[in-house]
Structure formats: C-alpha cells, structure tokens
Enzyme design. Structure first.
Site, PDB file in Angstrom:
ATOM      1  N   HIS A   1       0.851  -1.183   0.000  1.00 24.67           N
ATOM      2  CA  HIS A   1       0.000   0.000   0.000  1.00 24.67           C
ATOM      3  C   HIS A   1       0.889   1.237   0.000  1.00 24.67           C
ATOM      4  O   HIS A   1       2.017   1.207   0.515  1.00 24.67           O
ATOM      5  CB  HIS A   1      -0.903   0.001   1.224  1.00 24.67           C
ATOM      6  CG  HIS A   1      -1.866  -1.149   1.252  1.00 24.67           C
ATOM      7  ND1 HIS A   1      -3.003  -1.138   2.030  1.00 24.67           N
ATOM      8  CD2 HIS A   1      -1.870  -2.352   0.617  1.00 24.67           C
ATOM      9  CE1 HIS A   1      -3.669  -2.266   1.870  1.00 24.67           C
ATOM     10  NE2 HIS A   1      -2.984  -3.025   1.019  1.00 24.67           N
TER      11      HIS A   1
ATOM     12  N   GLU B   1       0.892   4.051   1.707  1.00 22.57           N
ATOM     13  CA  GLU B   1       1.364   4.554   2.989  1.00 22.57           C
ATOM     14  C   GLU B   1       2.349   3.590   3.645  1.00 22.57           C
ATOM     15  O   GLU B   1       3.282   4.009   4.338  1.00 22.57           O
ATOM     16  CB  GLU B   1       0.181   4.852   3.932  1.00 22.57           C
ATOM     17  CG  GLU B   1      -0.681   3.662   4.278  1.00 22.57           C
ATOM     18  CD  GLU B   1      -1.827   3.434   3.312  1.00 22.57           C
ATOM     19  OE1 GLU B   1      -2.860   2.904   3.748  1.00 22.57           O
ATOM     20  OE2 GLU B   1      -1.676   3.772   2.115  1.00 22.57           O
TER      21      GLU B   1
END
Length: 294
Positions: A195, A197
């Site tokens: 992902h 982040e």
C-alpha cells in the site's frame, strides 16, 4: 515587445496535465517566483514571445505537439532560456534529444521539489540574475498544501501508468522535510502489503534509521487503509493528512474493485489526528481514474 515585472524572475510551466502543472507552479510560487502557465506547446511559445522568460519547465508529452516544439523555438530564435524537461520515461533516446535542443535538465515526473528549485536557481544565475534577491531562498521545508499536491501528483502518475491506481503517500519530519514516498503497488508487485502509505513509512524508517517515527507526519491521497492505520499507530506518526475520505472513495461501483475492498472500510477509532486537505484536487484525480475503470 516583451513584458516582465521590474526585478522579477519569470518561470514558464508548460503542461497539459492540470495536476502536474499546478503542482510545479505551486512549488515555484511558494518560493517567490512569478509563474506563467501554458496548457500546450503553442500556448507556451506565445508566452515566450510576449514575456521575458528566465526558465521554462516543459512537459515532454503534450498534445497536439510535444515539449520539443517549445525547445526548438527557443533554440532557433537564440533566446537563451534555461529549459527543464519533465517526463515519465527519461530514456537514453530522450536524453540525447534533449541535449540536441539545449535542454539543461531532464527530470522524472512528478519532480522532486528540492531538485527542481536547485535546478531553477542554477539556471537563473546562469542568466546573470540572483534568485535569492526575490526571497527565493534555500529553504527546503514545505507547507502541508505543497506536500499534499506532491502526493496527488504521484497518485495521478501512478494511475496513468496503470501501476496501482491513484494512491500515493509521503512521510515528512515535523518541519516538512520529505523522508519517504510510496505509491500503491499491490497488483504490480503481487504484494498485498504494498500500500502507498506502507511503502512511504518503510522508506522513511530506513532514512530515519529507526522504526519509530514520532513527530513525523504522513500525507495520503486517500485515507489510509486498515493496514496503513496500524502501521501509522505502531510507528508513532503524529498526524495524518488525506485527500479524500473512505466514504468518498467507497461508492458502490468502486467497491466491486479488488483494490477498493479494504480502502472502503471505515476506521471506527482513530488515535492519531486526521485532517482532510486539497479535497477537490484529490477528487479530480480519483474521478479521472474511475472513468478509466468504467
């Protein structure tokens, strides 16, 4: 007759991608430069003819003609303007062509703010002007809005390249210095943890040389996933800025996409402050991606 504000430094930013153009222009304007924008090579040439441009930031891919049309005009007319070409694919052939048209620097899109500012200052000095005289100092910390616009630009590029959708993130220290960046690569890497982040936090921890990121801030194009939220809490990140919310990202049709199943789930409790920023800009990129999925 060419026009320029007395004592000013004029920068041209030519790009038909509004997100990328606004991002570059915002960086330059926040450091004291006067910026003129153009959405095509023809419009850029008209700006050059009408104004005393010091540096031109030119996108490689524009329609109907690419950025080399602008460079050709500068060279043929002996204007001596410093030129930077921004591209998603800085291949050897492109670098050779850039050299033939006297383009002083080629940068990968979206540009790194520090590198862009350093290059622009160098080119201005080569024209016998002092960029520091207008307040364009060497500060490398950025406002939350500038940082979020870089995130949105990264997200837009990731979506257009079909690498994982319009999802990007940046981790900074408390003063706004960038420590790590990431874009969603779940599908491309076949990695369920890739992902945006998560990758940004990994890079920041490596650069910070610590698994703890107290006083650091994360900027995300959309609210962090549950995996991202867990990592934000465990590393001690102090604040989250996001472009669009889970609810805004989780329309019924989008929930059918595998990439959205986790993103659309609400986070019931938050121990880290969250703040929405640059919503309209983030939403524009998200909607453009939606249309490609229709």
């Amino acid at each position: 007759m060419k026009y320029a504000r007395s004592g000013s430094i004029l920068i041209l930013v030519a790009d038909d991608d509004e997100t990328m153009r606004s991002f570059v222009a915002g960086i330059l304007e926040s450091h004291g430069f006067q910026v003129l924008q153009a959405v095509s090579s023809g419009a850029a040439i008209r700006v050059i003819e009408d104004h005393d441009i010091d540096v031109a930031i030119i996108a490689h891919r524009m329609k109907p003609n690419d950025g080399f049309e602008i460079a050709k005009h500068v060279v043929v007319n002996g204007l001596g303007i410093g030129m930077v070409m921004v591209t998603g694919d800085p291949s050897t052939d492109l670098l050779l062509q850039a050299g033939q048209y006297e383009i002083g620097q080629v940068m990968r899109s979206p540009v790194d703010p520090d590198r862009l500012l350093q290059t622009v200052r160098r080119m201005i000095r080569a024209r016998g002007k002092n960029p520091d005289a207008i307040g364009a100092g060497l500060s490398t910390n950025y406002s939350p809005e500038e940082l979020m616009r870089r995130v949105i630009a990264l997200a837009s590029q990731n979506a257009k390249a079909k690498l994982g959708g319009p999802f990007a993130a940046i981790v900074t220290d408390s003063k706004g210095h960038i420590l790590g960046e990431g874009v969603n690569g779940v599908q491309m890497r076949c990695d369920p943890t890739a992902h945006a982040e998560v990758l940004a936090i990994r890079h920041a921890a490596e650069r910070h040389n610590s698994p703890r990121l107290e006083d650091c801030v994360i900027y995300c194009s959309s609210e962090p996933t549950m995996l991202g939220q867990a990592l934000i809490i465990s590393t001690g990140i102090s604040r989250v800025y996001y472009g669009i919310s889970h609810e805004e990202a989780g329309t019924p049709r989008l929930k059918e996409l595998d990439i959205m199943k986790e993103i659309a789930r609400p986070i019931k409790q938050r121990s880290v402050p969250h703040e929405q920023l640059c919503r309209e800009e983030a939403m524009a990129v998200f909607k453009a991606w939606q249309e490609t999925k229709a």
